[in-house]
Design an enzyme around this catalytic site. Structure first.
Site, PDB file in Angstrom:
ATOM      1  N   CYS A  66       0.786  -1.237   0.000  1.00 31.80           N
ATOM      2  CA  CYS A  66       0.000   0.000   0.000  1.00 31.80           C
ATOM      3  C   CYS A  66       0.820   1.291   0.000  1.00 31.80           C
ATOM      4  O   CYS A  66       0.471   2.227  -0.731  1.00 31.80           O
ATOM      5  CB  CYS A  66      -1.028  -0.006   1.132  1.00 31.80           C
ATOM      6  SG  CYS A  66      -0.593  -0.914   2.599  1.00 31.80           S
ATOM      7  N   ARG A 106       7.092 -11.378   5.073  1.00 29.92           N
ATOM      8  CA  ARG A 106       6.730 -11.189   6.474  1.00 29.92           C
ATOM      9  C   ARG A 106       7.326 -12.315   7.309  1.00 29.92           C
ATOM     10  O   ARG A 106       7.314 -13.473   6.891  1.00 29.92           O
ATOM     11  CB  ARG A 106       5.205 -11.161   6.646  1.00 29.92           C
ATOM     12  CG  ARG A 106       4.526 -10.067   5.834  1.00 29.92           C
ATOM     13  CD  ARG A 106       3.027 -10.091   5.993  1.00 29.92           C
ATOM     14  NE  ARG A 106       2.374  -9.164   5.078  1.00 29.92           N
ATOM     15  CZ  ARG A 106       1.061  -9.046   4.937  1.00 29.92           C
ATOM     16  NH1 ARG A 106       0.252  -9.802   5.681  1.00 29.92           N
ATOM     17  NH2 ARG A 106       0.547  -8.184   4.073  1.00 29.92           N
ATOM     18  N   GLN A 133       0.801 -11.076  -2.942  1.00 29.93           N
ATOM     19  CA  GLN A 133      -0.530 -10.617  -2.551  1.00 29.93           C
ATOM     20  C   GLN A 133      -1.217  -9.998  -3.764  1.00 29.93           C
ATOM     21  O   GLN A 133      -0.637  -9.162  -4.456  1.00 29.93           O
ATOM     22  CB  GLN A 133      -0.413  -9.590  -1.427  1.00 29.93           C
ATOM     23  CG  GLN A 133      -1.694  -9.357  -0.666  1.00 29.93           C
ATOM     24  CD  GLN A 133      -1.438  -8.619   0.634  1.00 29.93           C
ATOM     25  OE1 GLN A 133      -0.630  -7.706   0.690  1.00 29.93           O
ATOM     26  NE2 GLN A 133      -2.122  -9.010   1.691  1.00 29.93           N
ATOM     27  N   ASP A 155      -3.101  -7.542  -4.555  1.00 35.17           N
ATOM     28  CA  ASP A 155      -3.481  -6.320  -3.864  1.00 35.17           C
ATOM     29  C   ASP A 155      -4.220  -5.356  -4.776  1.00 35.17           C
ATOM     30  O   ASP A 155      -3.955  -5.297  -5.978  1.00 35.17           O
ATOM     31  CB  ASP A 155      -2.218  -5.632  -3.353  1.00 35.17           C
ATOM     32  CG  ASP A 155      -2.296  -5.296  -1.876  1.00 35.17           C
ATOM     33  OD1 ASP A 155      -3.418  -5.285  -1.353  1.00 35.17           O
ATOM     34  OD2 ASP A 155      -1.245  -5.049  -1.274  1.00 35.17           O
ATOM     35  N   HIS A 186      -5.988  -1.163  -4.456  1.00 35.80           N
ATOM     36  CA  HIS A 186      -6.380   0.000  -3.666  1.00 35.80           C
ATOM     37  C   HIS A 186      -7.306   0.863  -4.497  1.00 35.80           C
ATOM     38  O   HIS A 186      -6.999   1.200  -5.641  1.00 35.80           O
ATOM     39  CB  HIS A 186      -5.151   0.792  -3.225  1.00 35.80           C
ATOM     40  CG  HIS A 186      -4.284   0.015  -2.288  1.00 35.80           C
ATOM     41  ND1 HIS A 186      -3.216  -0.744  -2.729  1.00 35.80           N
ATOM     42  CD2 HIS A 186      -4.348  -0.169  -0.947  1.00 35.80           C
ATOM     43  CE1 HIS A 186      -2.656  -1.350  -1.698  1.00 35.80           C
ATOM     44  NE2 HIS A 186      -3.321  -1.028  -0.609  1.00 35.80           N
ATOM     45  N   LYS A 189     -14.212  -3.594   7.904  1.00 39.20           N
ATOM     46  CA  LYS A 189     -13.879  -4.436   6.755  1.00 39.20           C
ATOM     47  C   LYS A 189     -14.940  -5.492   6.520  1.00 39.20           C
ATOM     48  O   LYS A 189     -15.745  -5.808   7.399  1.00 39.20           O
ATOM     49  CB  LYS A 189     -12.531  -5.114   6.970  1.00 39.20           C
ATOM     50  CG  LYS A 189     -12.511  -6.099   8.134  1.00 39.20           C
ATOM     51  CD  LYS A 189     -11.189  -6.850   8.225  1.00 39.20           C
ATOM     52  CE  LYS A 189     -11.199  -7.831   9.405  1.00 39.20           C
ATOM     53  NZ  LYS A 189      -9.997  -8.692   9.412  1.00 39.20           N
ATOM     54  N   HIS A 197      -8.531  -0.859   0.860  1.00 43.98           N
ATOM     55  CA  HIS A 197      -7.604  -1.941   0.536  1.00 43.98           C
ATOM     56  C   HIS A 197      -8.437  -3.170   0.171  1.00 43.98           C
ATOM     57  O   HIS A 197      -9.444  -3.450   0.830  1.00 43.98           O
ATOM     58  CB  HIS A 197      -6.727  -2.320   1.725  1.00 43.98           C
ATOM     59  CG  HIS A 197      -5.955  -1.187   2.316  1.00 43.98           C
ATOM     60  ND1 HIS A 197      -4.596  -1.034   2.131  1.00 43.98           N
ATOM     61  CD2 HIS A 197      -6.343  -0.151   3.097  1.00 43.98           C
ATOM     62  CE1 HIS A 197      -4.190   0.036   2.782  1.00 43.98           C
ATOM     63  NE2 HIS A 197      -5.218   0.584   3.380  1.00 43.98           N
TER      64      HIS A 197
END
Length: 574
Positions: free
Chosen positions: A271, A300, A318, A320, A322, A402, A448
């Protein structure tokens, strides 16, 4: 028998297990025994090393204690008295120290067994129902590798024997579908000690399936108004200080590296990079909404004991996205994100999908009215899609509410895939703005969205959902031609080339093995189509078709077979 929820039944079963262990191993020291999503566990420290036969003895004694219908008796006491009751129980005394001054200190007594516990519990052991001990594993006290290693015994409990039997049958089927086992058998992926734990090596067949997944993912995102980004794997420490990751997520990040006298970190998230793209120029309301997506590989730190095949790794990609938009368009954007997420999950063969809505926690950033608007937008989006959602009050992140989508696989297990997350935090931290119709600067809303979650984990779910028998569009090898003898080999090669020109992934088994052995090998690899080419078929320009899904289809002309396969490809989930 009174009705109790599963978590209460399972937590009570954990106490009964501890009581049984105390009888069988009086020297044992106890830590905690909570309920879990699928059962319960209890952590013990004892000289005796537990093995499978020991679990049978513990379970047998548990069933005796359950049959005696022993009451769970709760009482509160002072801290000093609690210390006396826990004398010699090192781990329990540390848990006692965790209880804040002034908070109640409660115990539960079950016959001769006494445990420091908040509860709740069933009325008596007879309310537990059916139990089964599953396994024993090592577990560090408080999950810290510097602490002593304890023995963790896992079990499960259900209100009835029928429910337990159904669960055990599901677990038996799950073992057959284990993606780690199938990943090796089908030569899809692997790990290497030389590379490092939790770092996936994609083998050619697995890499091909991943390519197909990524290609479809990208095409669908472009069709649905997204733009794709590519961002670096590392970023300066200033970036992670601004985002807050160094404050809130440092334990999950790898150590910094120094480049040109500046500190850099391998990215745990995508992000902040997307925000920097947004901040590269002044934005107008006319540009919004911006829908940016990336298949971004992040890293991670996961403790070695938590690593589990593709489901929990240290490096993963990921999927991802946005969405940056005006406050006025947020409701429509959320509804569209949810619709799109549902469509993609369904295209991979998951039709039983349930949303979970998580709301404002006690500690949160952003004005309450913004939270209410965001929660309302999420709830309306779920309603528009005709779904019923469960609400997790206070379960949102500190920076926004979320929606999580959970899918059920072929054997009824639930997996979380999509997360749609509001964020009031990063737009503030990075001072994101746009010029509105009034010519003034305004703060955009940011969402997100990870649709599949990660390619690695979703791939593992797919392997287990399909038990390695991928639908035609994802199968790395869609068909294999088996010439009965060397006399048909040239014809088989020509047929393979013709099918490849039409876009199909086809191989020829040119080994000298007999036809039966070739068929067995193809079935073990779960190929969608096995094409047998004998003397008769070669003479008539046909092939004997065996479909994994439909069985024996008899002899077919190549054109007819190609048409059939093309129709099957059009329905991706078959």
């Amino acid at each position: 028998m009174a009705n109790f929820d599963l978590s209460t039944i399972r937590h009570s079963a954990a106490h009964v297990m501890a009581a049984a262990v105390k009888q069988l191993y009086p020297d044992a020291k106890f830590d905690i025994g909570p309920s879990t999503e699928n059962g319960f566990y209890y952590d013990f420290d004892m000289e005796h090393h537990l093995v499978t036969e020991d679990l049978k003895a513990i379970e047998k004694l548990m069933k005796k204690l359950i049959g005696r219908k022993i009451a769970f008796e709760r009482f509160e006491t002072s801290r000093d008295e609690a210390k006396k009751l826990l004398e010699g129980q090192t781990y329990k005394l540390e848990r006692l120290a965790d209880i804040e001054e002034g908070s109640p200190i409660s115990f539960y007594r079950t016959g001769d067994y006494l445990d420091l516990c908040r509860g709740p519990h069933v009325d008596n052991t007879g309310d537990i129902g059916a139990v089964k001990l599953m396994s024993v594993a090592g577990s560090y006290f408080r999950g810290d590798e510097k602490n002593p290693m304890l023995q963790r015994v896992y079990g499960t409990a259900f209100a009835t024997q029928e429910e337990l039997d159904a669960y055990l049958k599901q677990m038996e089927e799950a073992a057959k579908r284990d993606h780690r086992k199938l990943g090796t058998e089908l030569d899809l992926f692997g790990f290497s000690d030389n590379v490092g734990p939790g770092l996936v090596l994609w083998h050619p067949k697995g890499a091909l399936i991943r390519h197909l997944m990524e290609t479809y993912w990208k095409e669908e995102h472009y069709k649905n108004g997204y733009q794709l980004l590519y961002t670096p794997h590392i970023g300066q420490s200033l970036l992670w200080e601004t985002s807050g990751h160094l404050d809130f997520y440092r334990e999950g990040m790898y150590s910094s590296m120094e480049i040109d006298e500046r500190n850099y970190y391998v990215k745990p998230m995508n992000c902040p990079f997307h925000i920097e793209v947004y901040r590269s120029k002044l934005r107008s309301y006319r540009e919004l909404p911006l829908r940016w997506a990336e298949l971004g590989t992040v890293y991670r730190y996961e403790k070695s004991g938590a690593l589990h095949g593709l489901m929990r790794v240290r490096g993963f990609t990921q999927d991802d996205s946005h969405i940056i938009c005006t406050p006025e368009s947020i409701e429509d954007e959320i509804a569209e994100v949810l619709r799109f997420s549902l469509a993609i999950n369904r295209s991979f063969g998951f039709t039983d999908i349930k949303p979970y809505l998580s709301t404002r926690p006690a500690k949160a950033v952003g004005e309450p009215e913004r939270w209410e608007k965001a929660i309302d937008s999420l709830r309306k989006a779920v309603d528009k899609c005709g779904l019923q959602c469960e609400v997790d009050e206070g379960g949102g992140a500190f920076y926004g509410p979320k929606i999580d989508l959970k899918i059920k696989d072929a054997i009824g297990r639930e997996w979380q895939t999509t997360t749609i997350q509001f964020d009031f935090n990063l737009p503030e931290r990075f001072d994101m703005t746009y010029i509105g119709k009034d010519g003034q600067k305004h703060r955009p809303y940011m969402v997100h969205r990870a649709l599949l979650g990660s390619l690695e984990r979703f791939f593992g779910i797919l392997v287990e959902h399909y038990a390695g028998a991928f639908p035609l569009w994802l199968a790395p090898e869609q068909a294999r031609i088996l010439p009965v003898s060397e006399a048909q080999l040239d014809k088989a090669m020509a047929m393979r080339d013709a099918m490849r020109k039409q876009g199909f992934r086809v191989e020829v088994d040119d080994q000298s093995a007999g036809l039966g052995a070739k068929i067995r090998a193809a079935r073990q690899e779960r190929l969608p189509y096995i094409l047998v080419l004998g003397e008769r078929e070669a003479a008539s320009d046909e092939v004997a078709v065996r479909s994994r899904r439909e069985g024996e289809l008899g002899s077919m002309k190549l054109d007819a077979l190609l048409k059939k396969m093309a129709e099957e490809l059009a329905n991706k989930t078959i």
